[in-house]
Design a protein around this motif. Structure first.
Motif, PDB file in Angstrom:
ATOM      1  N   MET A   1       0.816  -1.385  -0.170  1.00 20.73           N
ATOM      2  CA  MET A   1      -0.057   0.071  -0.069  1.00 20.73           C
ATOM      3  C   MET A   1       0.632   1.452   0.031  1.00 20.73           C
ATOM      4  N   SER A   2       0.376   2.311  -0.327  1.00 19.33           N
ATOM      5  CA  SER A   2       0.951   3.727  -0.823  1.00 19.33           C
ATOM      6  C   SER A   2       1.136   4.150   0.829  1.00 19.33           C
ATOM      7  N   LYS A   3       2.372   4.783   1.051  1.00 15.59           N
ATOM      8  CA  LYS A   3       2.839   5.245   2.220  1.00 15.59           C
ATOM      9  C   LYS A   3       3.286   6.658   1.873  1.00 15.59           C
ATOM     10  N   SER A   4       3.122   6.969   2.627  1.00 16.78           N
ATOM     11  CA  SER A   4       4.006   9.083   2.666  1.00 16.78           C
ATOM     12  C   SER A   4       5.232   8.511   3.606  1.00 16.78           C
ATOM     13  N   VAL A   5       6.341   8.608   2.813  1.00 14.24           N
ATOM     14  CA  VAL A   5       7.850   8.372   3.077  1.00 14.24           C
ATOM     15  C   VAL A   5       8.547   9.835   2.697  1.00 14.24           C
ATOM     16  N   ALA A   6       9.196   9.804   3.941  1.00 16.88           N
ATOM     17  CA  ALA A   6      10.511  11.256   4.181  1.00 16.88           C
ATOM     18  C   ALA A   6      11.766  10.577   3.398  1.00 16.88           C
ATOM     19  N   PHE A   7      12.504  11.073   3.065  1.00 16.02           N
ATOM     20  CA  PHE A   7      14.084  10.470   2.785  1.00 16.02           C
ATOM     21  C   PHE A   7      14.595  11.250   3.064  1.00 16.02           C
ATOM     22  N   ILE A   8      15.686  11.482   3.546  1.00 12.53           N
ATOM     23  CA  ILE A   8      17.070  12.280   4.265  1.00 12.53           C
ATOM     24  C   ILE A   8      18.295  11.874   4.735  1.00 12.53           C
ATOM     25  N   GLY A   9      18.962  12.795   3.558  1.00 11.80           N
ATOM     26  CA  GLY A   9      19.621  12.732   3.161  1.00 11.80           C
ATOM     27  C   GLY A   9      20.218  11.930   1.465  1.00 11.80           C
ATOM     28  N   LEU A  10      20.528  12.831   0.483  1.00 11.30           N
ATOM     29  CA  LEU A  10      20.663  12.208  -1.172  1.00 11.30           C
ATOM     30  C   LEU A  10      21.764  12.033  -1.921  1.00 11.30           C
ATOM     31  N   GLY A  11      22.736  11.616  -1.097  1.00 12.85           N
ATOM     32  CA  GLY A  11      24.515  11.100  -1.647  1.00 12.85           C
ATOM     33  C   GLY A  11      23.913   9.780  -2.729  1.00 12.85           C
ATOM     34  N   VAL A  12      24.961   9.373  -2.794  1.00  9.95           N
ATOM     35  CA  VAL A  12      24.866   8.072  -3.722  1.00  9.95           C
ATOM     36  C   VAL A  12      24.484   7.091  -3.509  1.00  9.95           C
ATOM     37  N   MET A  13      23.959   6.922  -2.327  1.00  9.15           N
ATOM     38  CA  MET A  13      23.214   5.562  -1.615  1.00  9.15           C
ATOM     39  C   MET A  13      21.625   6.643  -2.011  1.00  9.15           C
ATOM     40  N   GLY A  14      21.356   7.319  -0.990  1.00 13.58           N
ATOM     41  CA  GLY A  14      20.045   7.755  -0.728  1.00 13.58           C
ATOM     42  C   GLY A  14      19.347   8.443  -2.195  1.00 13.58           C
ATOM     43  N   GLN A  22       9.694   6.242  -4.168  1.00 14.71           N
ATOM     44  CA  GLN A  22       8.721   6.852  -5.191  1.00 14.71           C
ATOM     45  C   GLN A  22       8.214   6.048  -6.215  1.00 14.71           C
ATOM     46  N   LYS A  23       8.735   5.320  -7.243  1.00  9.12           N
ATOM     47  CA  LYS A  23       8.935   3.996  -8.558  1.00  9.12           C
ATOM     48  C   LYS A  23       7.893   3.066  -7.363  1.00  9.12           C
ATOM     49  N   ALA A  24       7.949   3.063  -6.486  1.00  8.71           N
ATOM     50  CA  ALA A  24       7.542   1.699  -5.972  1.00  8.71           C
ATOM     51  C   ALA A  24       5.649   2.086  -5.889  1.00  8.71           C
ATOM     52  N   GLY A  25       4.867   4.191  -6.485  1.00  9.23           N
ATOM     53  CA  GLY A  25       3.926   4.103  -5.935  1.00  9.23           C
ATOM     54  C   GLY A  25       4.347   4.617  -4.451  1.00  9.23           C
ATOM     55  N   VAL A 137      19.855  -5.507   3.928  1.00 10.88           N
ATOM     56  CA  VAL A 137      19.875  -4.288   5.340  1.00 10.88           C
ATOM     57  C   VAL A 137      19.687  -5.208   6.419  1.00 10.88           C
ATOM     58  N   MET A 138      20.851  -4.957   7.433  1.00 10.87           N
ATOM     59  CA  MET A 138      20.672  -5.042   8.532  1.00 10.87           C
ATOM     60  C   MET A 138      20.104  -4.548   9.404  1.00 10.87           C
ATOM     61  N   CYS A 139      18.609  -5.035   9.894  1.00  7.33           N
ATOM     62  CA  CYS A 139      17.569  -3.912  11.150  1.00  7.33           C
ATOM     63  C   CYS A 139      17.912  -4.576  12.653  1.00  7.33           C
ATOM     64  N   GLY A 140      17.922  -3.554  13.510  1.00  8.70           N
ATOM     65  CA  GLY A 140      17.373  -4.029  14.775  1.00  8.70           C
ATOM     66  C   GLY A 140      16.488  -2.340  15.357  1.00  8.70           C
ATOM     67  N   GLY A 141      15.402  -3.350  16.449  1.00 10.17           N
ATOM     68  CA  GLY A 141      14.444  -2.766  16.439  1.00 10.17           C
ATOM     69  C   GLY A 141      13.472  -3.656  17.001  1.00 10.17           C
ATOM     70  N   ALA A 142      12.171  -3.349  17.973  1.00 13.14           N
ATOM     71  CA  ALA A 142      11.098  -3.836  18.250  1.00 13.14           C
ATOM     72  C   ALA A 142      10.346  -4.555  16.943  1.00 13.14           C
ATOM     73  N   GLN A 143      10.433  -5.892  16.502  1.00 13.14           N
ATOM     74  CA  GLN A 143       9.874  -7.207  15.988  1.00 13.14           C
ATOM     75  C   GLN A 143       8.863  -6.186  15.510  1.00 13.14           C
ATOM     76  N   ALA A 144       7.833  -4.814  16.197  1.00  6.78           N
ATOM     77  CA  ALA A 144       6.768  -4.571  15.146  1.00  6.78           C
ATOM     78  C   ALA A 144       7.033  -3.461  14.981  1.00  6.78           C
ATOM     79  N   ASP A 145       7.931  -2.240  14.721  1.00  3.43           N
ATOM     80  CA  ASP A 145       8.740  -1.632  14.249  1.00  3.43           C
ATOM     81  C   ASP A 145       9.234  -2.750  13.216  1.00  3.43           C
ATOM     82  N   PHE A 146      10.223  -3.216  13.101  1.00  2.92           N
ATOM     83  CA  PHE A 146      10.635  -4.126  12.351  1.00  2.92           C
ATOM     84  C   PHE A 146       9.581  -4.300  10.398  1.00  2.92           C
ATOM     85  N   ASP A 147       8.607  -5.317  11.467  1.00  7.26           N
ATOM     86  CA  ASP A 147       7.821  -5.584  10.530  1.00  7.26           C
ATOM     87  C   ASP A 147       6.512  -4.584   9.842  1.00  7.26           C
ATOM     88  N   ALA A 148       6.603  -3.199  10.637  1.00  8.40           N
ATOM     89  CA  ALA A 148       5.785  -2.294   9.141  1.00  8.40           C
ATOM     90  C   ALA A 148       6.414  -2.394   8.683  1.00  8.40           C
TER      91      ALA A 148
END
Length: 293
Positions: A1-14, A22-25, A137-148
């Motif tokens: 589902m489409s979400k409102s997303v902010a992205f901070i930092g537009l270097g060679v990766m970002g 954006q292309k994912a909708g 992508v290697m993640c740390g955080g609460a399970q619910a936050d990761f799942d979202a």
């Protein structure tokens, strides 16, 4: 589902990562320290740009960041114009910066108190991985936050895994960089040795890459290492930053990283040759310059 997303930092990766979102909708708003680059991104992908991290984060379901180091991260997150100031309760902050586990825990605690989630999610795969949407992508955080967050991260990931609580993603990235440092040094020594022995190293690699010596570094960097070309990939300056984080964490843990410390020293010598922005495979240039010394 489409979400409102902010992205901070537009270097060679970002820059490409935000483009994949954006292309994912998703509805993407970007912030970059140099505003013209954010404007260029909008002209290429659509979406919107904001004048501050807080402005980009306002109303966003997810706020992603990919900046340089701990201090850069704090500067775009904290304060009246930082992302946290613009975020709503229930939103989730996903940090793709390669930073310390300490800053992840620090910001994770602030986020929790403010009522929103925090996932530290450093990436591996380099600029090509970001452009092609196949990062690890290697993640740390609460399970619910990761799942979202995982379905959002999927826009630019080939693999995305939770390794534990906040800070675990950064610790896993340290393991990743420790492995890479040793691999690149070993590959540099092997190619330099083979060349001195008069072997056709392209032919040698074509054989040994099918056996136990095979690695991503071997498959993707041997040709440019043989050709002494280092104007691509992950820069020496960035690797030294990452290895510094690894060595500091090892000191805190009371363990040693002798090979990592040595390779970090070697990268310092590459910087002395003017190779700050060379690819990390430039360790072989050091061997060629200092051969026998």
């Amino acid at each position: 589902m489409s979400k409102s997303v902010a992205f901070i930092g537009l270097g060679v990766m970002g820059y490409p990562m935000a483009g994949h979102l954006q292309k994912a909708g998703h509805r993407v708003t970007v912030y970059n320290r140099t505003a013209p680059k954010a404007g260029k991104w909008v002209s290429e992908y659509g979406g919107a740009q904001a004048a501050t991290p807080a402005g980009a984060a306002k109303g966003a379901d997810f706020v992603m960041a990919c900046v340089g180091n701990d201090d850069d991260l704090r500067s775009v997150v904290l304060g009246d114009e930082g992302a946290f100031a613009g975020m709503s309760k229930g939103a989730i902050f996903v940090d793709h910066t390669t930073a310390s586990a300490d800053v992840a825990r620090e910001l994770g605690a602030i986020a929790k108190e403010a009522g929103f989630g925090f996932v530290d999610a450093p990436v591996s795969g380099g600029q090509a991985g970001a452009e092609n949407g196949v990062l690890t992508v290697m993640c740390g955080g609460a399970q619910a936050d990761f799942d979202a967050a995982a379905p959002i991260i999927d826009a630019y990931a080939r693999a995305c895994k939770r390794l534990g609580e906040v800070g675990s993603g950064q610790l896993t990235k340290m393991v990743n960089q420790i492995c890479i440092a040793g691999l690149v040094q070993g590959l540099s020594e092997a190619i330099n040795f083979g060349e001195k022995a008069g072997l056709d190293m392209a032919e040698v690699i074509s054989v040994i890459s099918k056996g136990a010596a095979q690695s991503w570094q071997m498959e993707n960097r041997y040709r440019t290492m043989i050709d002494d070309e280092f104007e691509h990939g992950f820069a020496v300056d960035w690797m030294r930053k990452d290895l510094g984080i690894c060595l500091e964490e090892a000191k805190r843990l009371g363990t040693s990283l002798p090979v990592t410390a040595l390779v970090d020293q070697f990268y310092g010598e590459v910087q002395g040759l003017g190779g700050n922005r060379w690819d990390t495979s430039s360790l072989i240039r050091r061997l060629r310059v200092f051969n026998g010394k």
